[in-house]
Design a protein around this motif. Structure first.
Motif, PDB file in Angstrom:
ATOM      1  N   PRO A  31       0.909  -1.304   0.029  1.00 35.33           N
ATOM      2  CA  PRO A  31       0.117  -0.035  -0.206  1.00 35.33           C
ATOM      3  C   PRO A  31       0.884   1.368   0.205  1.00 35.33           C
ATOM      4  O   PRO A  31       0.565   2.233  -0.612  1.00 35.33           O
ATOM      5  CB  PRO A  31      -0.820   0.029   1.257  1.00 35.33           C
ATOM      6  CG  PRO A  31      -0.183  -1.227   2.154  1.00 35.33           C
ATOM      7  CD  PRO A  31       0.783  -2.159   1.210  1.00 35.33           C
ATOM      8  N   TYR A  35      -0.078   3.962  -2.931  1.00 33.99           N
ATOM      9  CA  TYR A  35      -0.466   5.351  -2.306  1.00 33.99           C
ATOM     10  C   TYR A  35       0.114   6.484  -2.226  1.00 33.99           C
ATOM     11  O   TYR A  35      -0.424   7.503  -2.362  1.00 33.99           O
ATOM     12  CB  TYR A  35      -1.658   4.985  -1.125  1.00 33.99           C
ATOM     13  CG  TYR A  35      -2.833   4.008  -1.582  1.00 33.99           C
ATOM     14  CD1 TYR A  35      -3.731   4.304  -2.461  1.00 33.99           C
ATOM     15  CD2 TYR A  35      -2.809   2.719  -0.837  1.00 33.99           C
ATOM     16  CE1 TYR A  35      -4.859   3.572  -2.833  1.00 33.99           C
ATOM     17  CE2 TYR A  35      -3.862   1.773  -1.445  1.00 33.99           C
ATOM     18  CZ  TYR A  35      -4.636   2.128  -2.187  1.00 33.99           C
ATOM     19  OH  TYR A  35      -5.613   1.303  -2.467  1.00 33.99           O
ATOM     20  N   ASP A  38       2.898   6.140  -6.006  1.00 30.03           N
ATOM     21  CA  ASP A  38       2.339   5.983  -7.445  1.00 30.03           C
ATOM     22  C   ASP A  38       2.497   4.857  -8.119  1.00 30.03           C
ATOM     23  O   ASP A  38       2.550   4.741  -9.395  1.00 30.03           O
ATOM     24  CB  ASP A  38       2.320   7.221  -8.235  1.00 30.03           C
ATOM     25  CG  ASP A  38       1.646   8.624  -7.565  1.00 30.03           C
ATOM     26  OD1 ASP A  38       0.621   8.402  -6.831  1.00 30.03           O
ATOM     27  OD2 ASP A  38       2.434   9.677  -7.530  1.00 30.03           O
ATOM     28  N   PRO A  98      -8.121  -4.102  -9.755  1.00 28.46           N
ATOM     29  CA  PRO A  98      -8.954  -3.923  -8.750  1.00 28.46           C
ATOM     30  C   PRO A  98      -9.068  -5.270  -7.808  1.00 28.46           C
ATOM     31  O   PRO A  98      -8.984  -5.310  -6.562  1.00 28.46           O
ATOM     32  CB  PRO A  98     -10.141  -3.495  -9.047  1.00 28.46           C
ATOM     33  CG  PRO A  98     -10.105  -2.868 -10.419  1.00 28.46           C
ATOM     34  CD  PRO A  98      -8.686  -3.543 -11.199  1.00 28.46           C
ATOM     35  N   THR A 101      -5.904  -5.400  -5.397  1.00 28.92           N
ATOM     36  CA  THR A 101      -6.179  -4.518  -4.599  1.00 28.92           C
ATOM     37  C   THR A 101      -7.052  -5.250  -3.463  1.00 28.92           C
ATOM     38  O   THR A 101      -6.996  -4.990  -2.284  1.00 28.92           O
ATOM     39  CB  THR A 101      -6.706  -3.399  -5.060  1.00 28.92           C
ATOM     40  OG1 THR A 101      -5.845  -2.688  -6.132  1.00 28.92           O
ATOM     41  CG2 THR A 101      -6.798  -2.080  -3.792  1.00 28.92           C
ATOM     42  N   ALA A 105      -6.272  -6.297   0.361  1.00 31.92           N
ATOM     43  CA  ALA A 105      -7.009  -5.523   1.552  1.00 31.92           C
ATOM     44  C   ALA A 105      -7.467  -6.786   2.375  1.00 31.92           C
ATOM     45  O   ALA A 105      -7.346  -6.645   3.638  1.00 31.92           O
ATOM     46  CB  ALA A 105      -8.069  -4.651   1.030  1.00 31.92           C
ATOM     47  N   PHE A 241      -9.104   1.251   3.945  1.00 35.32           N
ATOM     48  CA  PHE A 241      -8.608   2.216   3.082  1.00 35.32           C
ATOM     49  C   PHE A 241      -8.920   1.259   1.653  1.00 35.32           C
ATOM     50  O   PHE A 241      -9.254   1.893   0.525  1.00 35.32           O
ATOM     51  CB  PHE A 241      -7.703   3.007   3.523  1.00 35.32           C
ATOM     52  CG  PHE A 241      -7.135   3.871   2.290  1.00 35.32           C
ATOM     53  CD1 PHE A 241      -7.865   5.204   2.262  1.00 35.32           C
ATOM     54  CD2 PHE A 241      -6.139   3.644   1.375  1.00 35.32           C
ATOM     55  CE1 PHE A 241      -7.692   6.117   1.283  1.00 35.32           C
ATOM     56  CE2 PHE A 241      -5.841   4.703   0.289  1.00 35.32           C
ATOM     57  CZ  PHE A 241      -6.674   5.764   0.176  1.00 35.32           C
ATOM     58  N   MET A 242      -7.698   0.437   1.691  1.00 37.83           N
ATOM     59  CA  MET A 242      -7.722  -0.390   0.315  1.00 37.83           C
ATOM     60  C   MET A 242      -8.863  -1.001  -0.086  1.00 37.83           C
ATOM     61  O   MET A 242      -9.300  -1.129  -1.527  1.00 37.83           O
ATOM     62  CB  MET A 242      -6.423  -1.669   0.533  1.00 37.83           C
ATOM     63  CG  MET A 242      -5.262  -0.734   0.795  1.00 37.83           C
ATOM     64  SD  MET A 242      -3.867  -1.845   0.786  1.00 37.83           S
ATOM     65  CE  MET A 242      -3.740  -2.292  -1.130  1.00 37.83           C
ATOM     66  N   ALA A 244     -11.996   0.137   0.597  1.00 33.00           N
ATOM     67  CA  ALA A 244     -12.979   0.911   0.017  1.00 33.00           C
ATOM     68  C   ALA A 244     -12.325   1.306  -1.439  1.00 33.00           C
ATOM     69  O   ALA A 244     -13.186   1.811  -2.428  1.00 33.00           O
ATOM     70  CB  ALA A 244     -12.790   2.133   0.979  1.00 33.00           C
ATOM     71  N   ASP A 245     -11.118   1.520  -1.878  1.00 29.09           N
ATOM     72  CA  ASP A 245     -10.628   2.047  -3.064  1.00 29.09           C
ATOM     73  C   ASP A 245     -10.918   1.134  -4.137  1.00 29.09           C
ATOM     74  O   ASP A 245     -10.967   1.291  -5.184  1.00 29.09           O
ATOM     75  CB  ASP A 245      -9.079   2.152  -2.661  1.00 29.09           C
ATOM     76  CG  ASP A 245      -8.534   2.511  -4.264  1.00 29.09           C
ATOM     77  OD1 ASP A 245      -8.919   3.621  -4.583  1.00 29.09           O
ATOM     78  OD2 ASP A 245      -7.358   1.890  -4.481  1.00 29.09           O
ATOM     79  N   ALA A 246     -10.901  -0.366  -3.641  1.00 36.18           N
ATOM     80  CA  ALA A 246     -11.043  -1.401  -4.536  1.00 36.18           C
ATOM     81  C   ALA A 246     -12.665  -1.396  -5.172  1.00 36.18           C
ATOM     82  O   ALA A 246     -12.739  -1.748  -6.197  1.00 36.18           O
ATOM     83  CB  ALA A 246     -10.513  -2.754  -4.030  1.00 36.18           C
ATOM     84  N   THR A 248     -14.585   1.169  -5.350  1.00 37.19           N
ATOM     85  CA  THR A 248     -14.895   2.409  -5.788  1.00 37.19           C
ATOM     86  C   THR A 248     -14.549   2.555  -7.122  1.00 37.19           C
ATOM     87  O   THR A 248     -13.504   1.869  -7.671  1.00 37.19           O
ATOM     88  CB  THR A 248     -14.926   3.557  -5.092  1.00 37.19           C
ATOM     89  OG1 THR A 248     -13.061   3.729  -4.623  1.00 37.19           O
ATOM     90  CG2 THR A 248     -15.469   3.571  -3.594  1.00 37.19           C
TER      91      THR A 248
END
Length: 248
Positions: A31, A35, A38, A98, A101, A105, A241-242, A244-246, A248
């Motif tokens: 992560p 994050y 990049d 995704p 990710t 997570a 956090f990860m 939620a990112d995957a 969205t």
């Protein structure tokens, strides 16, 4: 904040965790690379393997000097994971970003929950179970290959509960398992190593190596249970956090 400073800070934290806990640092490396620096998920898992190999070998040397590594048993445990690590490493580059990710997570959340319930040596069985140990070793190898994590957060409790190791021996021996699995996985990732930013990975790895030495010294001053709980809380936040990112 510049990439160099971020890489040095993240590398120091990863190394500190590996040196102090025998695992868990690589779960933060991916992560951090995604994050903060990049990297794509695929490039981050490959870069994580490079970092884990260098840092784990450094921490392994420190623990070996202290007599905490059981070489023969550790080699047998690690050998069960070599082929799964190589196969999963070859497949990882073909999976959607995704999915990688989200899977990472989930693994980070499992790692955090495992650390919140540390294994006690007194709970270990009197007789080791070779078949179960082989299965666990193979699973750790696959996990390393697919997600670029060393799997120490699972290797340490497995060595304690399955093979009845003392905690310090489990931590030291887990580093041997991590190093072997990571090398096997990296060997199948030749295509993805071309996208690794060495100007970032170099300082990150250097800071992680120094952090691993500090982590080994930290275990003599701070309770291992306290270290694990603090790390687990951070890891749970990263996992949320990860995920939620995957999604969205």
């Amino acid at each position: 904040m510049s990439e160099l400073i971020l890489a040095l800070i993240a590398g120091g934290v990863v190394g500190l965790a590996l040196g102090a806990l025998g695992g868990g640092g690589s779960v933060l490396a991916v992560p951090a690379l995604i994050y903060l620096l990049d990297f794509t998920p695929a490039a981050a898992t490959t870069a994580s393997l490079l970092i884990v190999i260098a840092t784990s070998l450094t921490a392994l040397y420190a623990h070996a000097r202290a007599g905490n590594v059981r070489w023969r048993t550790g080699a047998l445990f690690a050998s069960a994971g070599l082929l799964p690590a190589a196969a999963a490493g070859a497949a990882a580059g073909r999976l959607p970003q995704p999915l990688l990710t989200g899977a990472f997570a989930a693994v980070a959340a499992v790692a955090a929950l495992r650390m919140l319930r540390p294994v006690r040596t007194a709970d270990a069985p009197r007789n080791a179970r070779p078949a179960r140990a082989t299965g666990v070793g193979a699973g750790l190898g696959a996990l390393t290959g697919l997600l670029g994590v060393g799997g120490g957060f699972l290797a340490v409790p497995a060595l304690v509960t399955v093979l009845a190791f003392e905690m310090q021996a489990a931590i030291g021996t887990s580093l041997l398992v991590i190093s072997a699995n990571s090398l096997a996985s990296l060997a199948t990732r030749g295509a993805t190593t071309a996208g690794v930013d060495w100007a970032v990975i170099g300082p990150f790895t250097g800071a992680a190596i120094l952090g691993a030495w500090d982590g080994k010294r930290l275990t003599t001053r701070v309770s291992g249970a306290l270290l694990q709980r603090a790390f687990a809380i951070v890891l749970l936040a990263v996992a949320a956090f990860m995920l939620a990112d995957a999604l969205t």
